[in-house]
Design an enzyme around this catalytic site. Sequence first.
Site: not given
Length: 274
Positions: A65, A104, A121
């Site tokens: 991420c 995250h 995302d």
Amino acid sequence: MDAYLACVGWSGERRASADTLRSLHRAHLHSIPFENLDAVLGSAPSLALPDVEAKLVRGGRGGYCFEQNTLFAAVLKSLGFHVTMHTARVLRAGGHDAVRPRTHMLLIVRVPGEEGRYLADVGFGGATGLLEAVPLVAGTEFRAGPRLHRLVRATEHDGLLDLWVLQAPEAGVWADQYAFTLDPVAPADLEVLNWYMATSPRSPFSHTLSAHRSTPEGHLALRGHTLVATGPDGTRTERELADTDEVVRVLATDFNIAAPEGTRAAVASPTNRP
């Protein structure tokens, strides 16, 4: 930008619009795989933009991420979007009783000329991650291809800011994916989280191979030696890979990941290294 857009196969008009945001989000997700090989090999990946570009755009690799959304944020900013970086607490692993750290990374995006904001995302990895950016609106369902999502505001929490929760249907019910507030973070904050997730023995990324790839035909996930394919209708097939040679071969053929030196030794067993 030319190299990035060629990498993700996107040739639309280079302007900051909601259509650009959605289509570029989908193109990125379908082209650049999620993977944590640097962490499995014992080091934290660099989040410096030239290093991220060299790895994900030109190097035949993917990332997790922090790398994925660092790259995507830079692309969006260059197109004229306003982007802020945020962190989220993943909720789906361990249920509501297991409080996990906010490890995250996600993006909140403003489109010029629009009042609202979007959640973007490209780094969640799993089959229930966002395929396209979604408006930051509570209680509305958003569908992109086979994936359905909604955002809700948590009614009970101790913080002063609204707590947003991204949900996706699992087994016929809405399941929490992660929770976040709209308090932005700085690159220095992400450096600390990146180091922890890549090097801490308590991090799942530091000892178990994880790779994901979303395509128009479905989703592939590799964890250790277990390969799971999820079709557009949600059907799952699972098989155990025979050995490390097959793991490396599947990474190359199915995930388009050029495994770096040392990968075979690092994934020599389903639990990888201690």
